[in-house]
Design a protein around this motif. Structure first.
Motif, short mmCIF file in Angstrom:
data_model
loop_
_atom_site.label_atom_id
_atom_site.label_comp_id
_atom_site.label_asym_id
_atom_site.label_seq_id
_atom_site.Cartn_x
_atom_site.Cartn_y
_atom_site.Cartn_z
N SER A 97 0.81 -1.22 0.00
CA SER A 97 0.00 0.00 0.00
C SER A 97 0.85 1.26 0.00
CB SER A 97 -0.93 0.01 1.22
OG SER A 97 -0.17 -0.01 2.43
N LYS A 98 2.12 1.16 0.43
CA LYS A 98 2.97 2.33 0.52
C LYS A 98 4.02 2.40 -0.59
CE LYS A 98 2.52 2.39 5.56
NZ LYS A 98 3.24 2.38 6.87
N LEU A 99 4.05 1.40 -1.48
CA LEU A 99 5.05 1.40 -2.55
C LEU A 99 4.90 2.57 -3.51
CD1 LEU A 99 5.36 -2.41 -3.34
CD2 LEU A 99 6.99 -0.96 -2.12
N PRO A 100 3.67 3.03 -3.84
CA PRO A 100 3.58 4.23 -4.69
C PRO A 100 4.29 5.44 -4.09
CG PRO A 100 1.47 3.10 -4.61
CD PRO A 100 2.34 2.43 -3.59
N GLN A 101 4.36 5.50 -2.76
CA GLN A 101 5.05 6.62 -2.13
C GLN A 101 6.56 6.54 -2.35
OE1 GLN A 101 3.65 7.61 1.93
NE2 GLN A 101 2.08 6.04 1.62
N VAL A 102 7.08 5.32 -2.47
CA VAL A 102 8.50 5.15 -2.76
C VAL A 102 8.83 5.78 -4.11
CG1 VAL A 102 10.35 3.49 -3.22
CG2 VAL A 102 8.70 3.06 -1.39
N LYS A 103 8.03 5.46 -5.11
CA LYS A 103 8.24 6.03 -6.44
C LYS A 103 8.08 7.54 -6.43
CE LYS A 103 6.75 5.51 -11.26
NZ LYS A 103 6.44 6.92 -11.54
N LYS A 104 7.13 8.03 -5.65
CA LYS A 104 6.89 9.47 -5.58
C LYS A 104 8.03 10.19 -4.87
CE LYS A 104 3.34 12.81 -4.18
NZ LYS A 104 1.99 12.97 -3.54
N MET A 105 8.62 9.56 -3.88
CA MET A 105 9.70 10.19 -3.11
C MET A 105 11.04 10.13 -3.83
SD MET A 105 8.55 8.68 0.61
CE MET A 105 9.79 9.46 1.62
#
Length: 322
Positions: free
Chosen positions: A271-279
């Motif tokens: 659920s938090k992997l999209p935040q990795v790409k965004k960061m």
């Protein structure tokens, strides 16, 4: 239909897997990504609702004709059960209850396993650790097809059969490539699963049990969701062994499409992997990626340069267990 995929050998490399170095680079530049390495508080509730949904579905299908039963097993049961296997994938990284509660994660995975109809979660965790630790490792990573698969399933018709039988190969391949002793948790997983299947059978008959098993086999075979099996590590471009997919099916599959990010940071919940790409966008935006799992399946079957041999392999040194 007569075109053959490469049937010579895998792509052998003599370098370490790329994810370790990229992880170090990303954390050096964006140390705040460590804040994402926490359990997903919503995962246990989502999975519980899915298990309950499949339990109710077993009741609803008990009086269907066999034709409609097969249809719903593929269209509905296949989607939900495949999604549950990906939930188990997430849980295997201890993201449901955290590393301090590893036992809770293992037991919860057994619970998530119930609608699948066959014991899966304990064996998956045992081998999935090796997939991350020894990506493409010869004799270690059982996600890589065998030489027989590469040589035989090399035409469009045979590759279609291979996709349809993919669940069977995932079950049998570890026994040939990297057999391991059966663990106590695997026995517990099998006993609980058998008890659940018998409960469903005695309550509502054979059709609900068929619905569970057929849903799992069909959903992990020739199914749109199964495109992720091919999309993740099959070498569509030379030199790239892991790929991400950022399309809408991630919403139904716990973001397993964010696979480059997942291998870089396996302890971060899906659920938090999209935040990795965004960061850390510069580390991912320019990498090859897939736009459609259905297109991946189509290209795999009909492109004569792609087949089971389209995988990177390497010789890995065993890591001593702590």
């Amino acid at each position: 239909m007569g075109n053959q995929a490469p049937s010579g050998d895998f792509e052998w490399v003599y370098t370490e897997q790329p994810h370790t170095d990229r992880r170090k680079q990303i954390l050096a530049k964006y140390p705040e990504i460590k804040s994402l390495m926490t359990p997903d508080p919503h995962l246990k509730w989502i999975v519980s609702m899915m298990v309950l949904f499949q339990f109710l579905s077993c009741y609803l299908v008990k009086d269907l004709s066999w034709g409609w039963l097969v249809f719903w097993a593929y269209a509905l049961g296949g989607c939900v059960n495949h999604s549950l296997t990906l939930a188990i994938h997430d849980i295997s990284h201890n993201v449901a209850f955290g590393n301090k509660n590893a036992k809770w994660n293992r037991w919860f995975a057994v619970f998530a396993n119930l609608p699948i109809g066959m014991p899966y979660s304990a064996s998956f965790k045992k081998y999935h650790i090796d997939h991350h630790r020894y990506l493409g490792g010869d004799g270690l990573d059982v996600d890589v097809p065998t030489e027989f698969e590469g040589r035989f399933f090399c035409t469009p018709v045979r590759k279609t059969v291979w996709l349809f039988l993919q669940p069977l190969f995932y079950v049998l391949r570890p026994l040939y490539v990297n057999p391991k002793p059966i663990t106590q948790m695997e026995l517990v997983n099998a006993v609980i699963q058998l008890g659940y299947d018998l409960l469903i059978y005695y309550a509502w008959g054979l059709k609900p049990v068929f619905y569970m098993l057929a849903g799992s086999m069909l959903g992990m075979g020739l199914h749109p969701f199964s495109g992720h099996f091919i999309a993740e590590h099959y070498m569509f471009l030379k030199g790239y062994e892991t790929y991400s997919y950022y399309g809408p099916l991630n919403c139904l599959t716990f973001n397993v499409g964010y696979h480059m990010e997942h291998h870089d940071f396996p302890s971060i919940p899906g659920s938090k992997l999209p935040q990795v790409k965004k960061m850390a966008p510069e580390f991912y935006d320019n990498l090859p990626q897939h736009s459609s799992w259905v297109r991946v399946l189509w290209d795999f079957v009909f492109c004569d340069s792609i087949g089971p041999f389209s995988r990177v392999k390497r010789v890995c040194k065993l890591v001593k267990e702590q």
